[in-house]
Design a protein around this motif. Structure first.
Motif: not given
Length: 72
Positions: A5, A46, A50, A52-59
């Motif tokens: 990221e 985060v 910047e 996204t919600n999807e990236e946050i969930g994956e992390n």
């Protein structure tokens, strides 16, 4: 996960540390999976990256897996 990221944004570890007010050594330890970030540290990352919600969930899924490996 964090390193990918960070590189997408074109940031060095030092630049990310400057943007988040997180010690560069902490960023290094997180990237090397030597430590799991605390909630407040993760929140700063985060925002700076910047995500996204999807990236946050994956992390978060990856962090959960790491935490399970450390405990088990």
């Amino acid at each position: 996960m964090l390193k990918e990221e960070r590189l997408k944004k074109g940031y060095t570890q030092e630049k990310l540390a400057e943007l988040t007010n997180i010690d560069p050594r902490t960023i290094l330890r997180i990237e090397k999976n030597f430590t799991i970030p605390k909630v407040d540290t993760y929140a700063k990352l985060v925002i700076a990256l910047e995500l996204t919600n999807e990236e946050i969930g994956e992390n978060i899924r990856k962090i959960s897996l790491m935490k399970g490996e450390q405990n088990g």
